[in-house]
Design an enzyme around this catalytic site. Structure first.
Site, PDB file in Angstrom:
ATOM      1  N   VAL A 118      70.877  23.715  36.940  1.00 35.00           N
ATOM      2  CA  VAL A 118      72.114  24.250  37.516  1.00 35.00           C
ATOM      3  C   VAL A 118      73.034  24.767  36.413  1.00 35.00           C
ATOM      4  O   VAL A 118      73.639  25.835  36.543  1.00 35.00           O
ATOM      5  CB  VAL A 118      72.825  23.176  38.365  1.00 35.00           C
ATOM      6  CG1 VAL A 118      74.250  23.610  38.708  1.00 35.00           C
ATOM      7  CG2 VAL A 118      72.036  22.904  39.644  1.00 35.00           C
ATOM      8  N   GLU A 119      73.130  24.040  35.314  1.00 38.11           N
ATOM      9  CA  GLU A 119      74.079  24.411  34.268  1.00 38.11           C
ATOM     10  C   GLU A 119      73.694  25.689  33.535  1.00 38.11           C
ATOM     11  O   GLU A 119      74.533  26.561  33.342  1.00 38.11           O
ATOM     12  CB  GLU A 119      74.218  23.265  33.259  1.00 38.11           C
ATOM     13  CG  GLU A 119      74.960  22.050  33.780  1.00 38.11           C
ATOM     14  CD  GLU A 119      76.418  22.334  34.077  1.00 38.11           C
ATOM     15  OE1 GLU A 119      76.994  23.267  33.490  1.00 38.11           O
ATOM     16  OE2 GLU A 119      76.996  21.611  34.904  1.00 38.11           O
ATOM     17  N   THR A 120      72.439  25.786  33.091  1.00 37.81           N
ATOM     18  CA  THR A 120      72.092  26.916  32.203  1.00 37.81           C
ATOM     19  C   THR A 120      70.759  27.568  32.526  1.00 37.81           C
ATOM     20  O   THR A 120      70.259  28.357  31.721  1.00 37.81           O
ATOM     21  CB  THR A 120      72.050  26.445  30.732  1.00 37.81           C
ATOM     22  OG1 THR A 120      71.047  25.422  30.584  1.00 37.81           O
ATOM     23  CG2 THR A 120      73.389  25.920  30.277  1.00 37.81           C
TER      24      THR A 120
END
Length: 406
Positions: free
Chosen positions: A184-186
């Protein structure tokens, strides 16, 4: 993050993700600056080709910092008149104060902060997105549980299976949760941000938009993160002018804010340095360490399915504590919640989590409800959003099912 939670738990990391994500997600959380430990120098990554703002990790919670707070800035020229922060008396006064408190070379600190450039995009993206009358969990979920991210997640899991299993064994945090967060983050390191971290932090420290409802608290948070960033750079030998991250200053595969890097980042690949830019194994261990520090309970589910007994339902009371687990199973059921067999056996507190699916009167569906446990609350310490937490959980679980299918 000044979360709306009632908890005294002090989060630590990062500001969330894409500007579009923020529009549908709940308010992000902030992390508390902590006294860092020494870490060796790392190799800087090449600047990513894209200039799009990348997802950022959650912010630390607004509580009393571990050290005296940075001095509030003095009056500064209008933001539009500032190109570099060497032109800002407030920034230079902060630099002198920081150097004195941290025992750093004042000329070096002045040089680093003075070379930071005002970043209008950081200012724009730090403002709250227009609040929709109804959020849409189905649409939010579809942004993350999709073919590109699932294929990348499978490759990540297959490549780093040994590190994920070791992290789960040593920290008790499921591999699926670690994979979900990094995805989700990167997107598994593909979008770590193209803003100079020094520019983003200085801009939000000294030019945080006054129209924000918590402008001074947010500016103080970013002054603290700027201080942590320069201290971290000085200890490790990283060039503070070269590091790139999100529009809010979050860095690396897990999008840690500087205070979170100082507190939670670990050398998990055994090369005697901590490198969240180039080492996905360090990122895996650091995310696991983060969740363990916030109280992850091995073996406890993050949530259970829930229905309602309409004859005794007190939904307003069930939703009042928001995502903070506050009800025993008995009191939860007494207020009209109906748990499945596993939920009835739960030991600990529960929270009723509501995920809207658009406006039912205009083509949307009824909200999705679940019974969140203490572990669900721990996931929200990475970013204060039940939508974010469910996206992380479901992305990781979906990838796990794909890699473990016969």
């Amino acid at each position: 993050m000044s979360p709306r939670s009632r908890s005294t738990l002090v989060p630590a990391l990062l500001l969330l993700s894409l500007a579009g994500v923020a529009a549908q997600a709940q308010t992000t959380v902030e992390t508390t600056p902590v006294a860092p430990t020494d870490v060796p120098a790392i190799t800087l990554p090449p600047a990513p080709p894209s200039a799009e703002p990348a997802p950022t990790a959650p912010l630390p919670a607004a509580t009393a910092p571990a050290e005296p707070p940075p001095a509030a800035p003095a009056a500064t020229p209008p933001a539009a008149d500032i190109t570099v922060y060497a032109e800002s008396p407030a920034a230079m006064a902060f630099a002198d104060d920081l150097a004195q408190r941290r025992g750093l070379d004042p000329l070096w600190v002045r040089e680093q902060i003075g070379a930071a450039r005002r970043q209008p995009t950081s200012i724009r993206l730090s403002l709250p997105a227009p609040r929709a009358a109804f959020k849409n969990w189905a649409a939010y979920r579809a942004r993350f549980i999709e073919p590109v991210r699932l294929r990348a997640g499978q490759r990540f899991w297959d490549t780093h299976r040994a590190a994920l299993e070791r992290a789960e064994r040593e920290y008790g945090v499921p591999a699926s949760l670690i994979v979900g967060v990094i995805g989700v983050e990167t997107l598994y390191g593909q979008h770590t941000g193209n803003f100079r971290v020094i520019d983003a932090l200085a801009t939000l420290a000294f030019d945080f938009p006054a129209s924000h409802p918590r402008a001074e608290a947010r500016a103080e948070f970013f002054r603290s993160e700027l201080e942590q960033f320069l201290s971290l750079s000085q200890r490790t030998g990283m060039d503070p002018q070269a590091l790139r991250g999100s529009y809010a200053g979050a860095m690396g595969w897990p999008q840690f804010m500087p205070s979170s890097w100082a507190r939670f980042a670990i050398d998990f690949d055994g090369d005697s340095k901590i490198d969240l830019f180039n080492s996905p194994v360090d990122a895996i261990g650091s995310v696991a360490n983060y969740f363990k520090a916030y109280g992850w309970q091995p073996g406890q589910p993050t949530h259970y399915t829930v229905g309602f007994d309409l004859n005794r339902l007190d939904k307003e009371a069930l939703l009042a504590p928001d995502i903070l687990p506050s009800f025993s199973v008995e009191s939860f059921v007494a207020k009209g919640a109906v748990l499945d067999a596993e939920g009835k056996k739960h030991v600990g507190k529960l929270a009723l989590i509501e995920l809207q699916n658009g406006d039912p009167a205009n083509g949307g569906s009824a909200p999705t409800y679940l019974a969140g446990t203490d572990n669900f609350y721990v996931v929200t310490r990475y970013n204060w959003s039940s939508y974010y937490a469910m996206a992380v959980i479901e992305l990781g679980q979906t990838i796990e099912a794909l890699v473990k299918r016969p």
